[in-house]
Design a protein around this motif. Sequence first.
Motif, PDB file in Angstrom:
ATOM      1  N   LYS A 178      33.151  50.048  31.117  1.00  0.00           N
ATOM      2  CA  LYS A 178      32.765  48.703  31.533  1.00  0.00           C
ATOM      3  C   LYS A 178      33.869  47.989  32.324  1.00  0.00           C
ATOM      4  O   LYS A 178      33.660  46.910  32.874  1.00  0.00           O
ATOM      5  CB  LYS A 178      32.369  47.859  30.311  1.00  0.00           C
ATOM      6  CG  LYS A 178      31.114  48.347  29.600  1.00  0.00           C
ATOM      7  CD  LYS A 178      30.756  47.454  28.421  1.00  0.00           C
ATOM      8  CE  LYS A 178      29.513  47.954  27.696  1.00  0.00           C
ATOM      9  NZ  LYS A 178      28.281  47.862  28.528  1.00  0.00           N
ATOM     10  N   PHE A 179      35.080  48.588  32.351  1.00  0.00           N
ATOM     11  CA  PHE A 179      36.187  47.970  33.068  1.00  0.00           C
ATOM     12  C   PHE A 179      36.241  48.487  34.502  1.00  0.00           C
ATOM     13  O   PHE A 179      35.794  49.609  34.786  1.00  0.00           O
ATOM     14  CB  PHE A 179      37.510  48.251  32.338  1.00  0.00           C
ATOM     15  CG  PHE A 179      37.649  47.465  31.058  1.00  0.00           C
ATOM     16  CD1 PHE A 179      38.288  46.233  31.054  1.00  0.00           C
ATOM     17  CD2 PHE A 179      37.097  47.936  29.880  1.00  0.00           C
ATOM     18  CE1 PHE A 179      38.400  45.491  29.894  1.00  0.00           C
ATOM     19  CE2 PHE A 179      37.207  47.207  28.702  1.00  0.00           C
ATOM     20  CZ  PHE A 179      37.857  45.973  28.710  1.00  0.00           C
ATOM     21  N   PRO A 180      36.790  47.678  35.432  1.00  0.00           N
ATOM     22  CA  PRO A 180      36.840  48.086  36.849  1.00  0.00           C
ATOM     23  C   PRO A 180      37.710  49.323  37.056  1.00  0.00           C
ATOM     24  O   PRO A 180      38.634  49.587  36.281  1.00  0.00           O
ATOM     25  CB  PRO A 180      37.448  46.862  37.543  1.00  0.00           C
ATOM     26  CG  PRO A 180      38.185  46.130  36.473  1.00  0.00           C
ATOM     27  CD  PRO A 180      37.410  46.360  35.216  1.00  0.00           C
ATOM     28  N   THR A 181      37.404  50.081  38.101  1.00  0.00           N
ATOM     29  CA  THR A 181      38.139  51.319  38.385  1.00  0.00           C
ATOM     30  C   THR A 181      38.861  51.259  39.734  1.00  0.00           C
ATOM     31  O   THR A 181      39.468  52.255  40.144  1.00  0.00           O
ATOM     32  CB  THR A 181      37.185  52.525  38.386  1.00  0.00           C
ATOM     33  OG1 THR A 181      36.152  52.306  39.360  1.00  0.00           O
ATOM     34  CG2 THR A 181      36.561  52.717  37.014  1.00  0.00           C
ATOM     35  N   LYS A 182      38.825  50.126  40.395  1.00  0.00           N
ATOM     36  CA  LYS A 182      39.452  50.006  41.714  1.00  0.00           C
ATOM     37  C   LYS A 182      40.943  49.687  41.594  1.00  0.00           C
ATOM     38  O   LYS A 182      41.397  49.140  40.602  1.00  0.00           O
ATOM     39  CB  LYS A 182      38.757  48.915  42.529  1.00  0.00           C
ATOM     40  CG  LYS A 182      37.298  49.230  42.858  1.00  0.00           C
ATOM     41  CD  LYS A 182      36.676  48.096  43.664  1.00  0.00           C
ATOM     42  CE  LYS A 182      35.209  48.407  43.982  1.00  0.00           C
ATOM     43  NZ  LYS A 182      34.573  47.315  44.756  1.00  0.00           N
ATOM     44  N   GLY A 183      41.672  50.035  42.653  1.00  0.00           N
ATOM     45  CA  GLY A 183      43.085  49.690  42.725  1.00  0.00           C
ATOM     46  C   GLY A 183      43.998  50.896  42.586  1.00  0.00           C
ATOM     47  O   GLY A 183      43.563  52.004  42.264  1.00  0.00           O
TER      48      GLY A 183
END
Length: 439
Positions: A178-183
């Motif tokens: 559920k947490f973002p994967t970008k960066g």
Amino acid sequence: MVSRTFLQKIMQVSLVVLLFILVGSNAIHVNAEGQAGTKRTLKVMYQAKYLFDEALFKKQFPDVVIQEVPWDRQTELNEFIAKQSPDVIMLNPVEYKQLSKNNQLQDVGQLIQRDSYATETIYPGLLDALKVNGKLYGLSPYFNTESIFYNVDLFKKYNVPLPKDGMTWEEILKLAAKFPTKGSKDTRVWGLYYPLDNYVYLINDMATSEGLSRYDANTLKVTIHTPAWKKLYSTAIMAMKSGTIEGSNKVGFANDPFIMGRAAMTVSTVSMDTLRKVTADKSAIANYKSFAWGIAAGPADPKDRTQTRNVTLPAIMAIPAKSANSDLAWDFIQFYNGVDYAKSRSGSFSGYSLSRMEDSQEYQEHRLDAFYKLKPNLDSPPRLEPKGIPFDNQKYSIIVTSEIKQVLNNKKTLDKALISIQTQVQASLDQVMKKQTKK
């Protein structure tokens, strides 16, 4: 009329008898004092010396000399016990259950009942987990359980529900997704920090929590190419592909994404060690910012969420059936599993939690309830093989890691990878058992 000579003889005999009585009485007294000051010897078999503090025991039992009987695991256990005749033995769950089933240990449950030994404050469910055929043959002062450590601030920031007690591995991985994967991987947020430098770590951990065995100990047939194992591998590989897991395994606080506040969760295989890391002084670490954190009990057994199979007992203390000093051995076990010993070790015993809970519920003002919430299930203890089966874990690790890499790189389907794992692990197991038979 009695002659004077006869009376004199009677008096002489009486004096001799009296003298014997006095000397005998004095001898008995001296002997009693000698016994009181006699040292008693207790033979203790162990695999790791740090698991019992001999100095503390001697303070309470100054007349006892502990004769150490270290077991290097080279000699077969039954042979070693028969040769050394220890009075107390420290066992892992597999060894403990094997000796218990063979009636080679004394019934500690009867001793507990006889002496009204208080067990109410011992880790709930531990005594039941240690029972074999309804009888209790040993006690364990320490245990290690896995726990879910989580960053409260990150969960709030990304509006993700906090972890709950009794979550399964599948639910933990879904929550991490559920947490973002970008960066950038060095600055981004991760849903979960769990070392993936060896894929077997996660696979084994998940398998233990679900009670899955790599092979049948009775038939010696590998059981990996089955629906249950396929579902487990599928769940793990999906999580690995999702980019939600930070899998590096570098040393140091600055390289730990959970410690540095960049991972929402970490599943700790050694809860007390992780707790010490989280609470340690990190003022010297550049760019470190403190954060609110919590602990949830888990991963749980999907078949019974009140239980966990991810529990380690390093030193189950038991008394061999043929011990010549069973009462003194019981004194030893009572001491190390007692309230006073737990108080003396509270907050200072590295690597393990204490089974006695009176002074083990808090560490540096942080509650440790999560360590005690799930009942231990010892049916499939992690990283332990049944006696007589020298499973080649290193070869297994190489096989599984190679096959998972091919699936991750889309060079092989999961079904084909599982067939390959099944075939190769079976060949490896057959080989080691063939060598064992020759020996």
